[in-house]
Motif scaffolding. Structure first.
Motif, PDB file in Angstrom:
ATOM      1  N   MET A  39      86.369  30.566  19.210  1.00 23.25           N
ATOM      2  CA  MET A  39      87.287  31.483  19.905  1.00 23.25           C
ATOM      3  C   MET A  39      86.990  31.512  21.402  1.00 23.25           C
ATOM      4  N   LYS A  70      90.649  41.793  17.983  1.00 23.82           N
ATOM      5  CA  LYS A  70      90.718  42.457  16.675  1.00 23.82           C
ATOM      6  C   LYS A  70      90.145  41.570  15.569  1.00 23.82           C
ATOM      7  N   THR A  71      90.172  40.264  15.801  1.00 23.73           N
ATOM      8  CA  THR A  71      89.764  39.300  14.785  1.00 23.73           C
ATOM      9  C   THR A  71      88.270  39.001  14.822  1.00 23.73           C
ATOM     10  N   VAL A  72      87.718  38.899  16.028  1.00 16.46           N
ATOM     11  CA  VAL A  72      86.326  38.481  16.182  1.00 16.46           C
ATOM     12  C   VAL A  72      85.388  39.563  15.642  1.00 16.46           C
ATOM     13  N   LYS A  73      84.349  39.130  14.923  1.00 17.07           N
ATOM     14  CA  LYS A  73      83.409  40.079  14.309  1.00 17.07           C
ATOM     15  C   LYS A  73      82.349  40.550  15.318  1.00 17.07           C
ATOM     16  N   GLU A 116      98.942  29.653  15.951  1.00 16.18           N
ATOM     17  CA  GLU A 116      99.658  30.599  16.804  1.00 16.18           C
ATOM     18  C   GLU A 116      99.895  30.002  18.187  1.00 16.18           C
ATOM     19  N   LYS A 144      94.759  39.763  20.144  1.00 13.40           N
ATOM     20  CA  LYS A 144      94.603  39.332  18.754  1.00 13.40           C
ATOM     21  C   LYS A 144      93.150  38.961  18.450  1.00 13.40           C
ATOM     22  N   VAL A 145      92.527  38.180  19.325  1.00 13.82           N
ATOM     23  CA  VAL A 145      91.148  37.764  19.037  1.00 13.82           C
ATOM     24  C   VAL A 145      90.171  38.934  19.137  1.00 13.82           C
ATOM     25  N   LYS A 171      94.295  28.823  11.629  1.00 12.61           N
ATOM     26  CA  LYS A 171      94.658  30.159  12.085  1.00 12.61           C
ATOM     27  C   LYS A 171      93.536  30.679  12.984  1.00 12.61           C
ATOM     28  N   LEU A 172      93.895  31.565  13.918  1.00  6.58           N
ATOM     29  CA  LEU A 172      92.886  32.169  14.793  1.00  6.58           C
ATOM     30  C   LEU A 172      91.755  32.800  13.979  1.00  6.58           C
ATOM     31  N   GLU A 173      92.131  33.440  12.877  1.00  8.89           N
ATOM     32  CA  GLU A 173      91.151  34.135  12.037  1.00  8.89           C
ATOM     33  C   GLU A 173      90.110  33.183  11.465  1.00  8.89           C
ATOM     34  N   GLU A 174      90.441  31.905  11.368  1.00  6.89           N
ATOM     35  CA  GLU A 174      89.525  30.916  10.801  1.00  6.89           C
ATOM     36  C   GLU A 174      88.518  30.381  11.818  1.00  6.89           C
TER      37      GLU A 174
END
Length: 163
Positions: free
Chosen positions: A21, A133-136, A90, A130-131, A12-15
């Motif tokens: 990324m 929002k996901t990337v820290k 995705e 999406k990334v 998953k992108l989140e992983e």
């Protein structure tokens, strides 16, 4: 069994780490740049305005790639990891040109090609949204937000060409 393979091979992108990324974003821009350049070549001498439009878009995707590569070099050591849209669950795929290569050239209409490019730009915009929002990492989040806006502008421009 494709479904079984995808569970093992894709993530998953989140992983993905920020490094991965960024590498994925670079890979997508490279793929889109190459595809748009190929379309420019296909229309060269056949419809020069369409050829020029695709070449300009290809150059723009190249600028995105350079921005991402610079950010990568500033943030990370070593080479860009090999990661592509096939490594992620995705759909972030680049323009799908495999089908178009089999078309008879004369049947390739500019509107169809603009539609393929439009869909790819919308997917790229959705990916960056999406990334971001996901990337820290805040610096990467800002960069991905800017790229989402650029891809959105490209999509709007293509939408007008299709009409």
């Amino acid at each position: 069994d494709r479904a079984g393979r995808s569970q093992v091979m894709t993530r998953k992108l989140e992983e993905l780490s920020p490094k991965e990324m960024l590498a994925l974003a670079i890979s997508i821009e490279q793929s889109n740049q190459k595809a748009l350049h190929n379309f420019s070549d296909m229309f060269n001498g056949y419809d020069d305005e369409v050829s020029k439009n695709f070449e300009e878009m290809s150059v723009e995707e190249g600028r995105h790639e350079q921005i991402l590569l610079e950010k990568f070099k500033n943030m990370f050591k070593g080479p860009v990891p090999e990661i592509s849209n096939f490594d992620v669950e995705e759909v972030v795929e680049a323009i799908d040109f495999d089908d178009s290569e089999h078309l008879i050239f004369d049947s390739l209409k500019a509107k169809q090609v603009y539609q393929l490019a439009y869909e790819a730009e919308k997917r790229a915009k959705a990916f960056y949204e999406k990334v971001m929002k996901t990337v820290k990492n805040k610096e990467l989040a800002v960069l991905f937000k800017e790229l989402a806006a650029m891809e959105g502008d490209h999509a709007k421009w293509l939408e007008n060409k299709i009409k």
